[in-house]
Write a protein that holds these residues in place. Structure first.
Motif, PDB file in Angstrom:
ATOM      1  N   THR A 135     -19.894   5.781  -1.201  1.00  0.00           N
ATOM      2  CA  THR A 135     -19.791   5.794   0.225  1.00  0.00           C
ATOM      3  C   THR A 135     -18.341   5.000   0.217  1.00  0.00           C
ATOM      4  N   GLN A 136     -17.861   3.853  -0.965  1.00  0.00           N
ATOM      5  CA  GLN A 136     -17.334   3.105  -1.213  1.00  0.00           C
ATOM      6  C   GLN A 136     -15.720   3.767  -1.635  1.00  0.00           C
ATOM      7  N   LEU A 137     -15.780   4.781  -2.546  1.00  0.00           N
ATOM      8  CA  LEU A 137     -14.741   5.486  -3.408  1.00  0.00           C
ATOM      9  C   LEU A 137     -14.561   6.504  -1.941  1.00  0.00           C
ATOM     10  N   ALA A 138     -14.625   7.138  -0.859  1.00  0.00           N
ATOM     11  CA  ALA A 138     -14.996   7.654   0.404  1.00  0.00           C
ATOM     12  C   ALA A 138     -13.819   6.852   0.532  1.00  0.00           C
ATOM     13  N   SER A 139     -14.592   5.428   1.183  1.00  0.00           N
ATOM     14  CA  SER A 139     -13.578   4.015   2.413  1.00  0.00           C
ATOM     15  C   SER A 139     -11.577   4.044   1.469  1.00  0.00           C
ATOM     16  N   LEU A 140     -11.912   4.166   0.115  1.00  0.00           N
ATOM     17  CA  LEU A 140     -10.633   4.130  -0.547  1.00  0.00           C
ATOM     18  C   LEU A 140     -10.510   5.128  -0.529  1.00  0.00           C
ATOM     19  N   HIS A 141     -10.475   6.166  -0.506  1.00  0.00           N
ATOM     20  CA  HIS A 141      -9.623   6.998  -1.030  1.00  0.00           C
ATOM     21  C   HIS A 141      -9.177   7.786   0.971  1.00  0.00           C
ATOM     22  N   ALA A 142      -9.812   6.865   1.461  1.00  0.00           N
ATOM     23  CA  ALA A 142      -9.060   6.885   3.092  1.00  0.00           C
ATOM     24  C   ALA A 142      -8.125   6.303   3.252  1.00  0.00           C
ATOM     25  N   GLY A 143      -8.256   5.102   2.614  1.00  0.00           N
ATOM     26  CA  GLY A 143      -7.363   4.330   2.888  1.00  0.00           C
ATOM     27  C   GLY A 143      -5.690   4.658   2.121  1.00  0.00           C
ATOM     28  N   GLU A 144      -6.437   4.809   0.774  1.00  0.00           N
ATOM     29  CA  GLU A 144      -4.958   5.548   0.407  1.00  0.00           C
ATOM     30  C   GLU A 144      -4.166   6.826   0.898  1.00  0.00           C
ATOM     31  N   CYS A 145      -5.033   7.740   1.507  1.00  0.00           N
ATOM     32  CA  CYS A 145      -4.432   8.552   2.455  1.00  0.00           C
ATOM     33  C   CYS A 145      -4.021   8.163   3.450  1.00  0.00           C
ATOM     34  N   ALA A 146      -4.491   7.410   4.089  1.00  0.00           N
ATOM     35  CA  ALA A 146      -3.411   6.700   5.135  1.00  0.00           C
ATOM     36  C   ALA A 146      -1.358   5.845   5.220  1.00  0.00           C
ATOM     37  N   LYS A 147      -1.850   5.906   3.610  1.00  0.00           N
ATOM     38  CA  LYS A 147      -0.499   5.523   3.581  1.00  0.00           C
ATOM     39  C   LYS A 147       0.839   6.129   3.669  1.00  0.00           C
TER      40      LYS A 147
END
Length: 147
Positions: A135-147
């Motif tokens: 879940t933490q990885l998914a959140s980090l990944h979503a943040g990076e993809c939103a950049k």
């Protein structure tokens, strides 16, 4: 298809609720290339996935029920009418045949899958920790993809 809070579906995974419904609980993850499907032929079988469940890459869950805090390993299959109870672990590549119940707290492997042993308290805690880490990885990944 209903997806719970903080749950993730990774690249190439298919979640198909075409002839029945799929429910995925909170904090669960569907690994890359996994397939989640339902059944209508020979019975009315949705797929229900609990909270804190980890489904590995390439796994298949077809018209089955997965309890809370369980793991379906990479390329494993859980087939029509099968149930994986809370805290159970299906090994990578295992095939849980139709109608089978994997009892809580057990480790199953093979084709067809059979009980290998009971999980230790440490292993049971690792299941929930793994779900939280994903879940933490998914959140980090979503943040990076939103950049």
């Amino acid at each position: 298809v209903s997806l719970g809070s903080k749950s993730s579906i990774w690249y190439g995974a298919t979640v198909r609720g075409d002839v029945n419904h799929v429910v995925i609980g909170d904090n669960s993850s569907i690994g890359d290339r996994a397939v989640i499907h339902v059944a209508k032929i020979q019975g009315d079988s949705p797929t229900v996935i609990g909270n804190n469940v980890t489904i590995g890459p390439g796994a298949i869950v077809h018209a089955a029920t997965l309890g809370d805090s369980c793991v379906v390993g990479a390329s494993a299959q859980v087939l029509d009418g099968a149930t994986v109870q809370e805290g159970a672990y299906v090994a990578p590549g295992a095939v849980v045949t139709p109608g089978t119940t994997v009892p809580a707290g057990q480790y199953w492997a093979g084709s067809p899958a059979k009980m290998v042993r009971s999980l230790s308290d440490e292993e049971l805690a690792t299941i929930v920790n793994s779900a939280n880490e994903t879940t933490q990885l998914a959140s980090l990944h979503a943040g990076e993809c939103a950049k």
